[in-house]
Design a protein around this motif. Structure first.
Motif, PDB file in Angstrom:
ATOM      1  N   GLY A  56       0.820  -1.213   0.000  1.00  0.00           N
ATOM      2  CA  GLY A  56       0.000   0.000   0.000  1.00  0.00           C
ATOM      3  C   GLY A  56       0.849   1.256   0.000  1.00  0.00           C
ATOM      4  O   GLY A  56       0.605   2.180  -0.776  1.00  0.00           O
ATOM      5  N   PHE A  57       1.849   1.305   0.856  1.00  0.00           N
ATOM      6  CA  PHE A  57       2.693   2.494   0.919  1.00  0.00           C
ATOM      7  C   PHE A  57       3.523   2.674  -0.350  1.00  0.00           C
ATOM      8  O   PHE A  57       3.766   3.808  -0.795  1.00  0.00           O
ATOM      9  N   ALA A  58       3.965   1.562  -0.948  1.00  0.00           N
ATOM     10  CA  ALA A  58       4.713   1.672  -2.200  1.00  0.00           C
ATOM     11  C   ALA A  58       3.821   2.201  -3.322  1.00  0.00           C
ATOM     12  O   ALA A  58       4.246   3.031  -4.132  1.00  0.00           O
ATOM     13  N   ALA A  59       2.581   1.740  -3.376  1.00  0.00           N
ATOM     14  CA  ALA A  59       1.635   2.239  -4.380  1.00  0.00           C
ATOM     15  C   ALA A  59       1.312   3.705  -4.113  1.00  0.00           C
ATOM     16  O   ALA A  59       1.227   4.520  -5.040  1.00  0.00           O
ATOM     17  N   TYR A  60       1.152   4.052  -2.853  1.00  0.00           N
ATOM     18  CA  TYR A  60       0.868   5.433  -2.459  1.00  0.00           C
ATOM     19  C   TYR A  60       2.009   6.366  -2.881  1.00  0.00           C
ATOM     20  O   TYR A  60       1.780   7.465  -3.389  1.00  0.00           O
ATOM     21  N   ALA A  61       3.254   5.909  -2.699  1.00  0.00           N
ATOM     22  CA  ALA A  61       4.423   6.717  -3.048  1.00  0.00           C
ATOM     23  C   ALA A  61       4.527   6.960  -4.546  1.00  0.00           C
ATOM     24  O   ALA A  61       5.128   7.941  -4.984  1.00  0.00           O
ATOM     25  N   THR A  62       3.936   6.075  -5.344  1.00  0.00           N
ATOM     26  CA  THR A  62       3.951   6.230  -6.808  1.00  0.00           C
ATOM     27  C   THR A  62       2.619   6.766  -7.324  1.00  0.00           C
ATOM     28  O   THR A  62       2.337   6.701  -8.513  1.00  0.00           O
ATOM     29  N   GLN A  63       1.803   7.276  -6.408  1.00  0.00           N
ATOM     30  CA  GLN A  63       0.521   7.912  -6.736  1.00  0.00           C
ATOM     31  C   GLN A  63      -0.485   6.953  -7.397  1.00  0.00           C
ATOM     32  O   GLN A  63      -1.362   7.381  -8.135  1.00  0.00           O
ATOM     33  N   LYS A  64      -0.356   5.684  -7.083  1.00  0.00           N
ATOM     34  CA  LYS A  64      -1.353   4.695  -7.521  1.00  0.00           C
ATOM     35  C   LYS A  64      -2.382   4.569  -6.386  1.00  0.00           C
ATOM     36  O   LYS A  64      -2.410   3.591  -5.643  1.00  0.00           O
ATOM     37  N   TYR A  65      -3.202   5.595  -6.262  1.00  0.00           N
ATOM     38  CA  TYR A  65      -4.034   5.730  -5.068  1.00  0.00           C
ATOM     39  C   TYR A  65      -5.115   4.664  -4.949  1.00  0.00           C
ATOM     40  O   TYR A  65      -5.437   4.213  -3.851  1.00  0.00           O
ATOM     41  N   SER A  66      -5.696   4.249  -6.053  1.00  0.00           N
ATOM     42  CA  SER A  66      -6.728   3.218  -5.998  1.00  0.00           C
ATOM     43  C   SER A  66      -6.137   1.905  -5.497  1.00  0.00           C
ATOM     44  O   SER A  66      -6.720   1.221  -4.635  1.00  0.00           O
ATOM     45  N   GLU A  67      -4.976   1.573  -6.020  1.00  0.00           N
ATOM     46  CA  GLU A  67      -4.296   0.345  -5.602  1.00  0.00           C
ATOM     47  C   GLU A  67      -3.862   0.444  -4.139  1.00  0.00           C
ATOM     48  O   GLU A  67      -4.005  -0.525  -3.375  1.00  0.00           O
ATOM     49  N   ALA A  68      -3.339   1.601  -3.757  1.00  0.00           N
ATOM     50  CA  ALA A  68      -2.907   1.792  -2.377  1.00  0.00           C
ATOM     51  C   ALA A  68      -4.077   1.631  -1.415  1.00  0.00           C
ATOM     52  O   ALA A  68      -3.961   0.963  -0.380  1.00  0.00           O
ATOM     53  N   ASP A  90      -6.328  10.057   2.761  1.00  0.00           N
ATOM     54  CA  ASP A  90      -5.541  10.829   1.792  1.00  0.00           C
ATOM     55  C   ASP A  90      -5.582  10.185   0.412  1.00  0.00           C
ATOM     56  O   ASP A  90      -5.473  10.882  -0.606  1.00  0.00           O
ATOM     57  N   CYS A  91      -5.719   8.873   0.363  1.00  0.00           N
ATOM     58  CA  CYS A  91      -5.905   8.197  -0.927  1.00  0.00           C
ATOM     59  C   CYS A  91      -7.201   8.668  -1.585  1.00  0.00           C
ATOM     60  O   CYS A  91      -7.260   8.835  -2.809  1.00  0.00           O
ATOM     61  N   GLU A  92      -8.227   8.871  -0.778  1.00  0.00           N
ATOM     62  CA  GLU A  92      -9.491   9.394  -1.321  1.00  0.00           C
ATOM     63  C   GLU A  92      -9.261  10.777  -1.934  1.00  0.00           C
ATOM     64  O   GLU A  92      -9.806  11.088  -3.006  1.00  0.00           O
ATOM     65  N   ARG A  93      -8.459  11.584  -1.301  1.00  0.00           N
ATOM     66  CA  ARG A  93      -8.101  12.884  -1.886  1.00  0.00           C
ATOM     67  C   ARG A  93      -7.379  12.688  -3.206  1.00  0.00           C
ATOM     68  O   ARG A  93      -7.656  13.379  -4.199  1.00  0.00           O
ATOM     69  N   GLY A  94      -6.430  11.764  -3.217  1.00  0.00           N
ATOM     70  CA  GLY A  94      -5.673  11.509  -4.439  1.00  0.00           C
ATOM     71  C   GLY A  94      -6.554  11.045  -5.587  1.00  0.00           C
ATOM     72  O   GLY A  94      -6.244  11.286  -6.760  1.00  0.00           O
ATOM     73  N   LEU A  95      -7.646  10.401  -5.251  1.00  0.00           N
ATOM     74  CA  LEU A  95      -8.601   9.919  -6.258  1.00  0.00           C
ATOM     75  C   LEU A  95      -9.620  10.990  -6.644  1.00  0.00           C
ATOM     76  O   LEU A  95     -10.553  10.717  -7.387  1.00  0.00           O
ATOM     77  N   GLY A  96      -9.434  12.203  -6.110  1.00  0.00           N
ATOM     78  CA  GLY A  96     -10.341  13.297  -6.444  1.00  0.00           C
ATOM     79  C   GLY A  96     -11.648  13.254  -5.690  1.00  0.00           C
ATOM     80  O   GLY A  96     -12.662  13.777  -6.163  1.00  0.00           O
ATOM     81  N   ARG A  97     -11.613  12.654  -4.482  1.00  0.00           N
ATOM     82  CA  ARG A  97     -12.828  12.548  -3.678  1.00  0.00           C
ATOM     83  C   ARG A  97     -12.610  13.167  -2.300  1.00  0.00           C
ATOM     84  O   ARG A  97     -12.641  12.472  -1.277  1.00  0.00           O
ATOM     85  N   PRO A  98     -12.350  14.486  -2.241  1.00  0.00           N
ATOM     86  CA  PRO A  98     -12.075  15.118  -0.951  1.00  0.00           C
ATOM     87  C   PRO A  98     -13.244  15.033   0.021  1.00  0.00           C
ATOM     88  O   PRO A  98     -13.038  15.010   1.240  1.00  0.00           O
TER      89      PRO A  98
END
Length: 249
Positions: A56-68, A90-98
């Motif tokens: 999850g953290f590796a996906a998050y670091a590469t901005q793969k928010y859905s996967e993370a 924060d992943c929800e934010r990255g996916l455009g769902r603030p």
């Protein structure tokens, strides 16, 4: 993590551990490589919570928010822990769902977080407010006893920095400068660029002392010395007498 890996056969546990170590070593500087190692660990031991979390953290670091988000949810189901709640938001934010991130900030899980987790959740909620164009609300969200405290914690610099940045975005430059200075004072490990932001506000410009373009200009271009020598050779040739020239004027 070691205890979780003990449930695996010894050889497999060692392979998984090696890949997780590489994830930890590379995630800050080379996140794409860290992500590759996390995928190997995931293929080897997808039923281990620590592996799902690392993935999850590796996906998050590469901005793969859905996967993370999927990996964090899996890790949470396995452990029942709420510590990943802020990064999931924060992943929800990255996916455009603030708006979802804000909803998570009001869930009972937040009350179960430790102080660091609650501060992290506050940062995420303020970011979500800014995503939605609610600058004043973001500023209010960050105002807290943790922000006002003179104690220095691992999250202090980031909290002060976020507050300063929100103030600046709202046009409150004088207050922003004050809080960037406070962030720099707390930032012992350089986790923020508060010093650069302060310099920008003070109108300070940094010049690269090793700027190749300046060297080239001073020497008449990148091959300035060589071109000058060639020009001198041509001048010398022009000055030499040619066959048929007369000595008489």
């Amino acid at each position: 993590m070691r205890q979780e890996l003990m449930s695996l056969p010894k050889g497999l546990a060692e392979d998984v551990a090696r890949n997780l170590v590489m994830v930890a070593q590379l995630i800050d500087e080379e996140p794409e490589k860290a992500y590759e190692y996390s995928r190997i660990a995931l293929r080897l031991a997808s039923r281990v919570a620590a592996v799902r979390e690392a993935a999850g953290f590796a996906a998050y670091a590469t901005q793969k928010y859905s996967e993370a988000l999927a990996e964090f949810r899996a890790a949470r189901r396995m452990t029942g822990s709420v510590e990943l709640w802020p990064v999931m938001a924060d992943c929800e934010r990255g996916l455009g769902r603030p708006e979802r991130a804000l909803a998570m900030a009001g869930e009972p899980e937040v009350l179960k977080l430790d102080k660091a987790g609650q501060v992290e959740m506050r940062l995420v909620a303020a970011g979500a407010r800014r995503d939605m164009g609610q600058l004043d609300a973001a500023i209010v969200t960050l105002q807290s006893p943790e922000l006002a405290s003179n104690a220095n914690h691992p999250w202090t610099a980031r909290l002060r920095y976020a507050y300063a940045d929100a103030l600046l975005a709202a046009g409150r430059e004088r207050e922003a400068r004050e809080w960037f200075a406070k962030a720099l004072e707390a930032d012992k490990d350089g986790s923020t660029d508060a010093s650069d932001r302060l310099a920008e506000l003070d109108g300070v410009e940094f010049v690269d002392a090793f700027d190749d373009s300046e060297d080239a200009d001073e020497n008449g271009g990148e091959n300035g010395g060589e071109n000058a020598a060639a020009a001198q050779d041509r001048q010398d040739q022009d000055d030499e007498p040619r066959e048929g020239d007369s000595d008489e004027s």
